[in-house]
Enzyme design. Structure first.
Site, PDB file in Angstrom:
ATOM      1  CB  ILE A   1      -1.016  -0.005   1.174  1.00  0.00           C
ATOM      2  CG1 ILE A   1      -2.158   0.950   0.868  1.00  0.00           C
ATOM      3  CG2 ILE A   1      -0.366   0.294   2.509  1.00  0.00           C
ATOM      4  CD1 ILE A   1      -2.987   0.604  -0.335  1.00  0.00           C
TER       5      ILE A   1
ATOM      6  CB  SER B   1      12.022   0.115   4.375  1.00  0.00           C
ATOM      7  OG  SER B   1      12.046  -1.183   3.853  1.00  0.00           O
ATOM      8  NE  ARG B   2      10.148  -5.306   8.436  1.00  0.00           N
ATOM      9  CZ  ARG B   2       9.487  -6.446   8.334  1.00  0.00           C
ATOM     10  NH1 ARG B   2       9.431  -7.260   9.349  1.00  0.00           N
ATOM     11  NH2 ARG B   2       8.859  -6.751   7.221  1.00  0.00           N
TER      12      ARG B   2
ATOM     13  CE  LYS C   1      -8.054  -1.813   6.099  1.00  0.00           C
ATOM     14  NZ  LYS C   1      -7.687  -3.017   5.255  1.00  0.00           N
TER      15      LYS C   1
ATOM     16  CG  ASP D   1      -6.590  -6.410   5.774  1.00  0.00           C
ATOM     17  OD1 ASP D   1      -6.068  -5.584   6.532  1.00  0.00           O
ATOM     18  OD2 ASP D   1      -6.484  -6.357   4.532  1.00  0.00           O
TER      19      ASP D   1
HETATM   20  P1  NAP Z   1       2.442  -5.507   3.082  1.00  0.00           P
HETATM   21  O1  NAP Z   1       2.567  -5.471   1.601  1.00  0.00           O
HETATM   22  O2  NAP Z   1       2.689  -6.782   3.799  1.00  0.00           O
HETATM   23  O3  NAP Z   1       3.378  -4.355   3.632  1.00  0.00           O
HETATM   24  C1  NAP Z   1       3.520  -4.076   4.992  1.00  0.00           C
HETATM   25  C2  NAP Z   1       4.946  -3.574   5.216  1.00  0.00           C
HETATM   26  O4  NAP Z   1       5.099  -3.278   6.584  1.00  0.00           O
HETATM   27  C3  NAP Z   1       6.000  -4.611   4.883  1.00  0.00           C
HETATM   28  O5  NAP Z   1       6.376  -4.592   3.529  1.00  0.00           O
HETATM   29  C4  NAP Z   1       7.130  -4.207   5.786  1.00  0.00           C
HETATM   30  O6  NAP Z   1       7.823  -3.145   5.164  1.00  0.00           O
HETATM   31  C5  NAP Z   1       6.432  -3.615   7.003  1.00  0.00           C
HETATM   32  N1  NAP Z   1       6.363  -4.620   8.069  1.00  0.00           N
HETATM   33  C6  NAP Z   1       5.892  -5.856   8.001  1.00  0.00           C
HETATM   34  N2  NAP Z   1       6.006  -6.475   9.176  1.00  0.00           N
HETATM   35  C7  NAP Z   1       6.587  -5.591  10.007  1.00  0.00           C
HETATM   36  C8  NAP Z   1       6.994  -5.654  11.354  1.00  0.00           C
HETATM   37  N3  NAP Z   1       6.835  -6.763  12.082  1.00  0.00           N
HETATM   38  N4  NAP Z   1       7.547  -4.560  11.893  1.00  0.00           N
HETATM   39  C9  NAP Z   1       7.718  -3.441  11.157  1.00  0.00           C
HETATM   40  N5  NAP Z   1       7.373  -3.349   9.867  1.00  0.00           N
HETATM   41  C10 NAP Z   1       6.799  -4.407   9.303  1.00  0.00           C
HETATM   42  O7  NAP Z   1       0.986  -5.042   3.520  1.00  0.00           O
HETATM   43  P2  NAP Z   1       0.075  -3.927   2.838  1.00  0.00           P
HETATM   44  O8  NAP Z   1      -0.881  -4.566   1.904  1.00  0.00           O
HETATM   45  O9  NAP Z   1       0.871  -2.808   2.356  1.00  0.00           O
HETATM   46  O10 NAP Z   1      -0.810  -3.522   4.100  1.00  0.00           O
HETATM   47  C11 NAP Z   1      -0.300  -2.726   5.144  1.00  0.00           C
HETATM   48  C12 NAP Z   1      -1.469  -2.074   5.835  1.00  0.00           C
HETATM   49  O11 NAP Z   1      -2.174  -1.289   4.857  1.00  0.00           O
HETATM   50  C13 NAP Z   1      -2.483  -3.074   6.394  1.00  0.00           C
HETATM   51  O12 NAP Z   1      -2.983  -2.611   7.617  1.00  0.00           O
HETATM   52  C14 NAP Z   1      -3.581  -3.108   5.343  1.00  0.00           C
HETATM   53  O13 NAP Z   1      -4.847  -3.397   5.895  1.00  0.00           O
HETATM   54  C15 NAP Z   1      -3.542  -1.678   4.832  1.00  0.00           C
HETATM   55  N6  NAP Z   1      -4.037  -1.540   3.464  1.00  0.00           N
HETATM   56  C16 NAP Z   1      -3.667  -2.392   2.471  1.00  0.00           C
HETATM   57  C17 NAP Z   1      -4.242  -2.259   1.208  1.00  0.00           C
HETATM   58  C18 NAP Z   1      -3.872  -3.144   0.053  1.00  0.00           C
HETATM   59  O14 NAP Z   1      -4.564  -3.096  -0.985  1.00  0.00           O
HETATM   60  N7  NAP Z   1      -2.829  -3.941   0.121  1.00  0.00           N
HETATM   61  C19 NAP Z   1      -5.178  -1.268   0.971  1.00  0.00           C
HETATM   62  C20 NAP Z   1      -5.472  -0.375   1.976  1.00  0.00           C
HETATM   63  C21 NAP Z   1      -4.912  -0.524   3.223  1.00  0.00           C
HETATM   64  P3  NAP Z   1       9.399  -3.061   5.237  1.00  0.00           P
HETATM   65  O15 NAP Z   1       9.887  -4.420   4.811  1.00  0.00           O
HETATM   66  O16 NAP Z   1       9.694  -1.954   4.301  1.00  0.00           O
HETATM   67  O17 NAP Z   1       9.778  -2.765   6.649  1.00  0.00           O
END
Ligand code: NAP
Length: 312
Positions: free
Chosen positions: A15, A37-38, A92, A170
Site C-alpha cells: 500500500i 523500511s526493514r 487501516k 482486513d
Molecule cells: P504488506 O505489503 O505486507 O506491507 C507491509 C509492510 O510493513 C512490509 O512490507 C514491511 O515493510 C512492514 N512490516 C511488516 N512487518 C513488520 C513488522 N513486524 N515490523 C515493522 N514493519 C513491518 O501489507 P500492505 O498490503 O501494504 O498492508 C499494510 C497495511 O495497509 C495493512 O494494515 C492493510 O490493511 C492496509 N491496506 C492495504 C491495502 C492493500 O490493498 N494492500 C489497501 C489499503 C490498506 P518493510 O519491509 O519496508 O519494513
C-alpha cells in the site's frame, strides 16, 4: 500557503508503494523526507532508516509519519512518533485492538499532535452521494458482500493470518467503514460465524448479522476464497427503491438512474492526504473507531468454526 509538512513513510509494502507515494508526490501540502523500511531501500534518493527508532535518533527534521505496516506493530511505532511530537497517519485498521487505538488517541491529545485513523474506502466516489441519498430514506434491509481471492490480493502477507491480522476482516473492515458512514442509524452485532482455517489464527470467511437501532437487519458475507468474479458490494433496500454501492464504494446506482462512476482505490488516497493536511493545519485529530469496534464485536460474539487449512 504554509511550509509543506515534512513526512516520513513507515513500512514500504504494497500500500505504501501503490497508493501513499503517488498521493504524497501529487499533494503540495506534503514533502516526503524519508522512508522507514526493514529492507533498507531508498525511495527517490531520500534518506532511509531500518526502524522508527533510527529515524527518531537521526535528527532529521520530520513533522509527520504515515504508518503503513501491518496492524500488529502499529501502536508501538505510533507511540514513538507521538513522543517525538510528530503527527501520525494510521493505515487501516488503526490498530490490532480497540483499546490500543483509544490509548493512542489519549497520547496524541496529551502531546498536542494530530492523529488520523484513515479509512480509505470512505473516500471512494460513491460513498458521500450514497450517504446523502440514504439520509432521507427509510431502510428496510441491507446486505454487504465482500468476496475476494486472498491469493490475488494479499500474496505473501502472512501477518494477515496471525493474531491481530484480522484475516478476512482486513478487507471486511473496509466494508464496515463504508456502512458506518452511509447508513443513517448505528448498528451492532447480533450473531456471527467465523470460519478459521485449522492452521491460521484469523478467519478466512465470516457471516455476520447486524441490527440497527430501528430494528433493521444488515447481513454481511465475507469470503477470502472467492475465485472468478469478485464482489465488494453494499445493497440497501429502502422505501424508495434499492441503492447499490459496488466496487468497494466506487460505483453507485440509485433507483432513479446513475450517479457518479467511481475511480476505485487510486482516487481514495488523494482524499486521505487532503484530509490529513486539513487536520494537521487545524490542530485536530480524526479517529472514528466504529469500524474496528464492530470487528472486535464480531470476534467477541461470533462462533469460531474450524475449517480446512489454508495453503497459499
Ligand atoms: P504488506 O505489503 O505486507 O506491507 C507491509 C509492510 O510493513 C512490509 O512490507 C514491511 O515493510 C512492514 N512490516 C511488516 N512487518 C513488520 C513488522 N513486524 N515490523 C515493522 N514493519 C513491518 O501489507 P500492505 O498490503 O501494504 O498492508 C499494510 C497495511 O495497509 C495493512 O494494515 C492493510 O490493511 C492496509 N491496506 C492495504 C491495502 C492493500 O490493498 N494492500 C489497501 C489499503 C490498506 P518493510 O519491509 O519496508 O519494513
Amino acid at each position: 500557503m504554509s511550509d509543506p509538512i515534512r513526512l516520513a513513510v513507515v513500512g514500504m509494502g504494497k500500500i505504501a508503494h501503490d497508493q501513499h507515494l503517488p498521493a504524497i508526490r501529487d499533494n503540495a501540502e506534503f514533502r516526503l523526507v524519508a522512508t522507514v523500511s526493514r529492507h533498507g531501500e531508498a525511495t527517490d534518493g531520500l534518506p532511509f532508516f531500518a526502524s522508527i527508532d533510527e529515524l527518531a535518533a537521526s535528527g532529521l527534521a520530520v513533522d509527520a509519519v504515515a504508518l503503513c505496516t501491518p496492524p500488529q506493530v502499529r501502536r508501538s511505532i505510533a507511540m514513538t512518533a507521538i513522543a517525538k511530537g510528530w503527527h501520525v497517519f494510521l493505515e487501516k485498521p488503526p490498530g490490532a485492538t480497540l483499546a490500543e487505538v483509544v490509548t493512542l488517541c489519549d497520547a496524541a491529545d496529551a502531546a498536542g499532535i494530530s492523529l488520523f485513523a484513515s479509512w480509505h474506502s470512505r473516500y471512494a466516489a460513491g460513498v458521500e452521494p450514497a450517504r446523502a441519498w440514504l439520509a432521507e430514506r427509510t431502510i428496510t434491509r441491507a446486505t454487504i458482500t465482500w468476496r475476494e481471492d486472498v491469493r490475488v490480493w494479499h500474496p505473501g502477507q502472512h501477518w494477515i493470518w496471525e493474531p491481530g491480522g484480522f484475516g478476512v476482516f482486513d478487507p471486511g473492515i473496509n466494508a464496515l467503514s463504508i456502512a458506518t458512514r452511509i447508513l443513517p442509524h448505528a448498528f451492532f452485532v447480533e450473531q456471527a460465524e467465523l470460519d478459521v482455517p485449522s492452521n491460521c489464527a484469523a478467519p478466512i470467511a465470516a457471516r455476520v448479522d447486524f441490527r440497527d437501532t430501528q430494528g433493521t437487519a444488515i447481513a454481511m458475507d465475507l469470503d477470502f476464497r472467492q475465485e472468478g468474479p469478485q464482489s465488494w458490494d453494499i445493497v440497501v433496500e429502502t422505501d424508495a427503491g434499492t441503492l447499490t454501492l459496488a466496487k468497494g464504494g466506487g460505483e453507485l446506482s440509485l433507483p432513479g438512474g446513475e450517479t457518479p462512476a467511481g475511480t476505485a482505490l487510486h482516487g481514495e488516497y488523494p482524499g486521505l492526504y487532503a484530509r490529513f493536511a486539513e487536520i494537521v493545519r487545524a490542530g485536530t485529530s480524526d479517529v472514528d473507531v466504529a469500524p474496528i469496534r464492530l470487528v472486535a464485536d464480531a470476534f467477541l460474539r461470533g462462533r469460531h468454526i474450524p475449517v480446512d487449512p489454508f495453503v497459499e
